[in-house]
Design a protein around this motif. Structure first.
Motif, PDB file in Angstrom:
ATOM      1  N   VAL A  27       0.834  -1.203   0.000  1.00  0.00           N
ATOM      2  CA  VAL A  27       0.000   0.000   0.000  1.00  0.00           C
ATOM      3  C   VAL A  27       0.870   1.255   0.000  1.00  0.00           C
ATOM      4  O   VAL A  27       0.600   2.224  -0.731  1.00  0.00           O
ATOM      5  CB  VAL A  27      -0.961  -0.001   1.208  1.00  0.00           C
ATOM      6  N   LYS A  28       1.920   1.261   0.808  1.00  0.00           N
ATOM      7  CA  LYS A  28       2.809   2.426   0.874  1.00  0.00           C
ATOM      8  C   LYS A  28       3.468   2.683  -0.478  1.00  0.00           C
ATOM      9  O   LYS A  28       3.562   3.830  -0.930  1.00  0.00           O
ATOM     10  CB  LYS A  28       3.872   2.210   1.941  1.00  0.00           C
ATOM     11  N   LEU A  33       4.382   5.844  -5.373  1.00  0.00           N
ATOM     12  CA  LEU A  33       4.847   5.899  -6.762  1.00  0.00           C
ATOM     13  C   LEU A  33       4.156   6.984  -7.593  1.00  0.00           C
ATOM     14  O   LEU A  33       4.827   7.716  -8.327  1.00  0.00           O
ATOM     15  CB  LEU A  33       4.687   4.520  -7.426  1.00  0.00           C
ATOM     16  N   PRO A  34       2.819   7.150  -7.505  1.00  0.00           N
ATOM     17  CA  PRO A  34       2.196   8.218  -8.301  1.00  0.00           C
ATOM     18  C   PRO A  34       2.564   9.624  -7.827  1.00  0.00           C
ATOM     19  O   PRO A  34       2.439  10.589  -8.583  1.00  0.00           O
ATOM     20  CB  PRO A  34       0.691   7.961  -8.114  1.00  0.00           C
ATOM     21  N   MET A  35       3.035   9.743  -6.591  1.00  0.00           N
ATOM     22  CA  MET A  35       3.329  11.060  -6.029  1.00  0.00           C
ATOM     23  C   MET A  35       4.732  11.559  -6.358  1.00  0.00           C
ATOM     24  O   MET A  35       4.989  12.763  -6.299  1.00  0.00           O
ATOM     25  CB  MET A  35       3.162  11.019  -4.498  1.00  0.00           C
ATOM     26  N   VAL A  36       5.629  10.643  -6.685  1.00  0.00           N
ATOM     27  CA  VAL A  36       7.027  11.004  -6.949  1.00  0.00           C
ATOM     28  C   VAL A  36       7.333  10.766  -8.425  1.00  0.00           C
ATOM     29  O   VAL A  36       7.324   9.620  -8.874  1.00  0.00           O
ATOM     30  CB  VAL A  36       7.992  10.187  -6.075  1.00  0.00           C
ATOM     31  N   ALA A  41      12.828  10.234  -8.463  1.00  0.00           N
ATOM     32  CA  ALA A  41      12.745   9.156  -7.479  1.00  0.00           C
ATOM     33  C   ALA A  41      14.076   8.885  -6.794  1.00  0.00           C
ATOM     34  O   ALA A  41      14.127   8.596  -5.593  1.00  0.00           O
ATOM     35  CB  ALA A  41      12.232   7.877  -8.145  1.00  0.00           C
ATOM     36  N   ARG A  42      15.183   9.004  -7.536  1.00  0.00           N
ATOM     37  CA  ARG A  42      16.494   8.680  -6.968  1.00  0.00           C
ATOM     38  C   ARG A  42      17.018   9.793  -6.053  1.00  0.00           C
ATOM     39  O   ARG A  42      18.087   9.631  -5.462  1.00  0.00           O
ATOM     40  CB  ARG A  42      17.496   8.378  -8.077  1.00  0.00           C
ATOM     41  N   ARG A  43      16.282  10.866  -5.919  1.00  0.00           N
ATOM     42  CA  ARG A  43      16.675  11.932  -4.997  1.00  0.00           C
ATOM     43  C   ARG A  43      15.658  12.096  -3.864  1.00  0.00           C
ATOM     44  O   ARG A  43      15.771  13.018  -3.064  1.00  0.00           O
ATOM     45  CB  ARG A  43      16.816  13.266  -5.750  1.00  0.00           C
ATOM     46  N   ASN A  44      14.703  11.198  -3.814  1.00  0.00           N
ATOM     47  CA  ASN A  44      13.611  11.328  -2.857  1.00  0.00           C
ATOM     48  C   ASN A  44      13.888  10.487  -1.607  1.00  0.00           C
ATOM     49  O   ASN A  44      14.105   9.275  -1.704  1.00  0.00           O
ATOM     50  CB  ASN A  44      12.301  10.887  -3.510  1.00  0.00           C
ATOM     51  N   LYS A  45      13.864  11.122  -0.446  1.00  0.00           N
ATOM     52  CA  LYS A  45      14.199  10.421   0.794  1.00  0.00           C
ATOM     53  C   LYS A  45      13.115   9.421   1.201  1.00  0.00           C
ATOM     54  O   LYS A  45      13.417   8.400   1.829  1.00  0.00           O
ATOM     55  CB  LYS A  45      14.437  11.437   1.913  1.00  0.00           C
ATOM     56  N   LYS A  46      11.870   9.704   0.860  1.00  0.00           N
ATOM     57  CA  LYS A  46      10.809   8.747   1.176  1.00  0.00           C
ATOM     58  C   LYS A  46      10.998   7.464   0.373  1.00  0.00           C
ATOM     59  O   LYS A  46      10.785   6.366   0.900  1.00  0.00           O
ATOM     60  CB  LYS A  46       9.444   9.366   0.882  1.00  0.00           C
TER      61      LYS A  46
END
Length: 333
Positions: A27-28, A33-36, A41-46
């Protein structure tokens, strides 16, 4: 030290984790995925936190698509058109290697099957690539998780972003990374470094090529391999150095007892399962905790590549140009 290593004792995603926890991670991921945007993506800490927490097998292919930004590269109709071109020179080698490296996956064996078709298309698209069995290993493994055309674009993205220099007629990048790997081994374990490169006289490129040009396919168990690829698609080539250092640590006692290059290489390329940590996450954690400064590796890659290019140019201008550039290995052997 990698700052966000997994906490000791983290259970593997696909074995001991409860069904509920597994679904929560699904679910997470599906929410994130649609939000980033894939390009970020490769710079996103989440994204990084979720990667270290685990990637459920049910969404792994989607996560790999996202991290590689493969959808942005996909051009409708191109894959099918590439596949219709004349056979590439390596066609028979690909067909043979498909059976050798995936003996139990018979769906990958036919001359018109997905693996041969994928590499046929890629080598037609990028004709300067030098074929080696590593390409079959990587592409075949992608096909075990992804639909054929999606696997092709993930593969093309991985090659462009990280791996293409390893399959070039120019061996500069492999020489650079082989030297950097030997230095990293020396920094972590001088005794093993001396044993491998001095006592047994193993060429640094032999070790680096066996690991880096296959992304450890055939070296690591599949569940371990998946976890390494999860993080590799985020971190890039520096993770390969960490995995290599972890493998050296795992088979250290065997390497120190080895009496030949062949025996040592067998331990490095096909480590006994008993020598590895008991779970994929434990092995990933070990790799992330190895003593290595990722930024230094990135800077040294650029610096050493420029050094070799200058050496090559100098030798070409001063001779017939047939000599092979080399680089210095650690001075403290």
């Amino acid at each position: 030290m990698f700052p966000d290593a997994i906490s000791s004792g983290t259970p593997p995603v696909e074995s001991s984790m409860s069904i509920d926890a597994h679904r929560q991670r699904e679910v997470k991921w599906m929410a994130l995925l649609p939000m980033v945007p894939p390009s970020q993506a490769r710079r996103n800490k989440k994204v990084k936190r979720l990667l270290l927490d685990g990637v459920p097998s049910s969404v792994r292919y989607l996560v790999w698509c996202h991290l590689s930004d493969s959808k942005a590269r996909a051009i409708p109709g191109v894959y099918s058109r590439l596949g219709k071109r004349q056979r590439v020179p390596a066609f028979s080698d690909i067909e043979k290697d498909a059976k050798t490296y995936f003996p139990d996956q018979t769906q990958l064996h036919p001359f018109d099957g997905p693996l041969v078709s994928l590499l046929q298309a890629y080598l037609n698209m990028v004709p300067d690539i030098q074929y080696s069995s590593g390409l079959t290993s990587i592409a075949g493994h992608l096909l075990l998780l992804s639909p054929e055309e999606d696997a092709f674009w993930i593969f093309a993205s991985m090659m462009d972003a990280h791996l293409r220099p390893y399959f070039s007629a120019n061996t500069i990048q492999l020489e650079v990374d082989a030297a950097l790997l030997s230095r990293a081994i020396e920094a972590n374990d001088p005794a093993v470094c001396k044993k491998l490169y001095v006592t047994l006289s193993i060429p640094p490129s032999a070790i680096a090529k066996s690991w880096f040009s296959t992304l450890f396919v055939g070296t690591l168990p599949v569940d371990y391999l998946h976890r390494i690829w999860d993080v590799f698609l985020y971190e890039g080539v520096t993770l390969l150095f960490r995995v290599g250092l972890a493998l050296v640590q795992c088979v250290r006692h065997l390497l120190l007892q080895a009496t030949s290059e062949e025996a040592a290489m067998e331990y490095l390329v096909h480590p006994p399962l008993a020598s590895l940590p008991s779970t994929a996450d434990a092995f990933l954690n070990q790799a992330l905790m190895m003593k290595l400064r990722d930024d230094d590796v990135r800077k040294q890659r650029i610096k050493m590549e420029a050094q070799i290019k200058r050496q090559t140019q100098s030798r070409t201008n001063g001779s017939s140009g047939m000599q092979t550039a080399s680089i210095s290995l650690p001075k403290t052997f």
